[in-house]
Enzyme design. Structure first.
Site, short mmCIF file in Angstrom:
data_model
loop_
_atom_site.label_atom_id
_atom_site.label_comp_id
_atom_site.label_asym_id
_atom_site.label_seq_id
_atom_site.Cartn_x
_atom_site.Cartn_y
_atom_site.Cartn_z
N CYS A 82 1.11 -1.00 -0.05
CA CYS A 82 0.15 0.36 0.27
C CYS A 82 0.76 0.63 -0.30
CB CYS A 82 -0.41 0.12 1.22
SG CYS A 82 -2.32 -0.55 1.46
N CYS A 163 -3.53 0.08 -3.04
CA CYS A 163 -4.30 -0.47 -1.92
C CYS A 163 -3.52 1.59 -1.07
CB CYS A 163 -4.23 -0.49 -1.14
SG CYS A 163 -2.79 -1.42 -1.18
#
Ligand code: C8R
Length: 248
Positions: A82, A163
């Site tokens: 992420c 993400c």
């Protein structure tokens, strides 16, 4: 004579396959840095090279499908932690310059992205060889060519996997910094997951004035694509290269 010429290996309007394509793929795979193995599932370069070649060899170069690349993508799916992904459109070198010292990742840092970067490839029905004379051009020949479909499939996987906060570097010297027909516009932006935040940077070329801004119509279009998907959007414009790269 023209008819013969256009029916042979020379008939397409794009650059032909890169010389030594197989060798380059093999070398790039063998030299892919160890510390980012985790971005790919397989380190078997022989297998990866074979999957790449069999995706397009002997096939009609205008009839590429996503399925042709499935085996290859499954061998080396891009997966990045992420908050580390950097996307770009018309700004590849700048995006890479920004990403590198910050430990951020562009698609060219993943195994398959690094294998294919700056290469061209296509085959010829009934032939075991690459066509080194010409390959289909997106505009003049066909959109479903093997190069375009490859980047579409890989970019889609990359965007879907993102993400946290995803960044995108756009060229603020263009009239439309966001282009709906680009891969970022047609493939990546529409495939970001809900709850992702997209941070856009509009960077203008040295010596050129900014022409587009966060409130311009192209970015407004990007905002509307994202809001339909519940992707949050942050935008910063009027950045010079030096400001953006943190060199004042
Ligand atoms: N991406 C797309 N295309 C890529 C690529 C890549 O990572 N890497 C290369 N070398 N290419 P553009 P765009 C080649 O118009 O269409 C991903 C392909 O031949 O400046 O918006 C990446 O994650 C392709 O046709 O940008 C990035 O975020 C051109 O370069 C977007 O998609 C695309 O050049 C960029 O795609």
């Amino acid at each position: 004579i023209y008819k013969w010429y256009r029916s042979g290996l020379n008939r397409w309007h794009g650059l032909g396959s890169t010389a030594d394509f197989q060798k380059i793929i093999q070398e790039r795979c063998d030299n892919y840095p160890q510390q980012i193995w985790s971005y790919s599932r397989s380190r078997n370069c022989q297998e990866i090279k074979q999957a790449f070649m069999s995706a397009f060899i002997s096939k009609d170069p205008c009839k590429a499908t996503k399925e042709d690349y499935r085996r290859l993508i499954d061998l080396a799916d891009p997966t990045v932690p992420c908050n580390k992904i950097v996307l770009w459109s018309k700004t590849k070198e700048l995006a890479r310059e920004y990403a590198k010292p910050r430990g951020l990742v562009t698609l060219e840092d993943t195994l398959l992205g690094s294998l294919a970067d700056d290469l061209h490839w296509c085959g010829e029905p009934g032939s075991p060889d690459l066509n080194t004379w010409s390959c289909p051009d997106w505009k003049k020949d066909c959109r479903t060519n093997y190069l375009t479909v490859f980047w579409e499939v890989l970019s889609k996987r990359f965007a879907e996997s993102a993400c946290g906060t995803v960044q995108v570097v756009l060229d603020g010297s263009l009239e439309n910094a966001f282009n709906e027909m680009s891969i970022f516009g047609r493939v990546e932006a529409p495939n970001l997951k809900p709850m992702v935040t997209l941070q856009a940077w509009l960077v203008h070329d040295p010596g050129k004035p900014p022409r587009d801004s966060c409130s311009g119509s192209s970015i407004t279009k990007l905002k509307s694509i994202l809001s339909e998907r519940n992707v949050r959007f942050i935008c910063r414009d009027n950045l010079s290269r030096d400001e953006f790269l943190g060199r004042f």
